[in-house]
Design an enzyme around this catalytic site. Sequence first.
Site, PDB file in Angstrom:
ATOM      1  N   ARG A   1     -11.507 -74.722 -11.307  1.00 48.56           N
ATOM      2  CA  ARG A   1     -11.992 -75.157 -10.003  1.00 48.56           C
ATOM      3  C   ARG A   1     -10.779 -75.503  -9.144  1.00 48.56           C
ATOM      4  O   ARG A   1      -9.643 -75.554  -9.616  1.00 48.56           O
ATOM      5  CB  ARG A   1     -12.926 -76.364 -10.135  1.00 48.56           C
ATOM      6  N   GLY A   2     -11.053 -75.734  -7.854  1.00 43.35           N
ATOM      7  CA  GLY A   2      -9.985 -75.891  -6.884  1.00 43.35           C
ATOM      8  C   GLY A   2      -9.705 -74.536  -6.265  1.00 43.35           C
ATOM      9  O   GLY A   2      -9.482 -73.545  -6.969  1.00 43.35           O
ATOM     10  N   ALA A   3      -9.715 -74.462  -4.935  1.00 43.30           N
ATOM     11  CA  ALA A   3      -9.648 -73.169  -4.258  1.00 43.30           C
ATOM     12  C   ALA A   3      -8.456 -72.316  -4.696  1.00 43.30           C
ATOM     13  O   ALA A   3      -8.623 -71.133  -5.018  1.00 43.30           O
ATOM     14  CB  ALA A   3      -9.655 -73.369  -2.740  1.00 43.30           C
TER      15      ALA A   3
ATOM     16  N   ARG B   1     -18.110 -68.015  -6.104  1.00 51.00           N
ATOM     17  CA  ARG B   1     -18.279 -69.261  -5.342  1.00 51.00           C
ATOM     18  C   ARG B   1     -18.019 -68.927  -3.881  1.00 51.00           C
ATOM     19  O   ARG B   1     -16.903 -68.566  -3.503  1.00 51.00           O
ATOM     20  CB  ARG B   1     -17.337 -70.364  -5.821  1.00 51.00           C
TER      21      ARG B   1
ATOM     22  N   GLN C   1     -14.538 -85.375 -10.267  1.00 55.17           N
ATOM     23  CA  GLN C   1     -13.234 -84.714 -10.342  1.00 55.17           C
ATOM     24  C   GLN C   1     -12.084 -85.676 -10.079  1.00 55.17           C
ATOM     25  O   GLN C   1     -10.969 -85.451 -10.549  1.00 55.17           O
ATOM     26  CB  GLN C   1     -13.170 -83.551  -9.342  1.00 55.17           C
TER      27      GLN C   1
ATOM     28  N   ASP D   1     -11.154 -76.160   0.948  1.00 56.23           N
ATOM     29  CA  ASP D   1     -11.644 -74.907   0.384  1.00 56.23           C
ATOM     30  C   ASP D   1     -11.742 -73.802   1.436  1.00 56.23           C
ATOM     31  O   ASP D   1     -11.716 -72.630   1.095  1.00 56.23           O
ATOM     32  CB  ASP D   1     -13.017 -75.133  -0.257  1.00 56.23           C
TER      33      ASP D   1
ATOM     34  N   ASN E   1     -14.352 -79.130   2.619  1.00 57.23           N
ATOM     35  CA  ASN E   1     -13.755 -79.670   1.398  1.00 57.23           C
ATOM     36  C   ASN E   1     -14.857 -80.353   0.593  1.00 57.23           C
ATOM     37  O   ASN E   1     -16.016 -80.424   1.024  1.00 57.23           O
ATOM     38  CB  ASN E   1     -12.622 -80.652   1.732  1.00 57.23           C
ATOM     39  N   LYS E   2     -14.491 -80.868  -0.562  1.00 56.16           N
ATOM     40  CA  LYS E   2     -15.459 -81.498  -1.444  1.00 56.16           C
ATOM     41  C   LYS E   2     -16.304 -82.517  -0.696  1.00 56.16           C
ATOM     42  O   LYS E   2     -15.792 -83.312   0.109  1.00 56.16           O
ATOM     43  CB  LYS E   2     -14.724 -82.175  -2.604  1.00 56.16           C
TER      44      LYS E   2
END
Length: 343
Positions: A48-50, A89, A194, A235, A245-246
């Site tokens: 995970r993480g762009a 995603r 996270q 992201d 973003n998250k």
Amino acid sequence: MSQELRAVEWTGTGLALIDQTALPQRTVTADVHDVDTLVDAIQRLVVRGAPAIGAAGAYGVAIALLQGVREGWTESETRAAVARVREARPTAVNLMVCVDRVMTRFDEGLDAVLAEAAAVQREDVEANRAMGAFGADWLLKRVGGDRPLRILTHCNTGALATAGWGTALGVIRELHARGRLEVVYADETRPLLQGSRLTAWELVQEGIPHFVQADGAAAGTILRGEVDAAIVGADRIAANGDTANKVGTVGVALACADAGIPFLVAAPTTTVDLSTPDGGAVHIELRGEDEVLEWAGIRTAPAESRGHNPAFDVTPGRLVTGLVTERGVLEVSAGELPGDRLR
């Protein structure tokens, strides 16, 4: 230790991914040799993480090629498999950008594809290093004074979320290396934690003093004057500076605006999507209801309740004090827009 950490590693025949669903209790590796496993790993947040997803997607083209040879796929079947990786995603633009970049070498064969994927990974690490320096320089000039800084961050933006070093956490690591960091407030980042599971784990590896706090505590921490700046990742960044973003990020930005402290977004230029005019055009991924209706498999909400679980929110560009990329810092809220400066 996390300086050498690689969340995404090509083994010669497939990918070795640090399984981020197992951290911090266990450090285990997921081996990926087929497209189904890679898509599942991306969707379940094993990786995970762009930027990290982008690197995994880049190598995903090679995985599709190898699987196609093993299973006798036609070229169109192989391309369809790559498309599945690309769409795993939808919000994180790095995945699409990196897959598309590697696909320009598709007709040259496996060696060319692997060389391009390796370049994607190498360039991300180089970009992260540059971001760390630019962001630290900007912060110390803007709010530094003579004392170490107190920084708040949301979600995970370190080596685990990238090809190495980190974006927002890379800036934090650079401040720490310069002896200019007092403490980090790491939001736990509901619903999958996270921040408490991954960011705190990385901060422990670096010996960086930190507090883990509930997401709902962030605004109060900022408004009480306990934070000098907030730094987050992204992201997708629209041409006007709106930033996806998250989920929970926009609340941090609003609190920073009210407190009059900087709110920084750190992301490589591959996260800037100039074809997206503003945040209203960003597709926001809705994840499964169980992530917010259950805890460790036990139902915590009434059986009749439904779950609303957007994975991301959009912070308006007017709230983004600075956008840190490998090219420098754009002061977005002051009118320096990605669409004008990064074409």
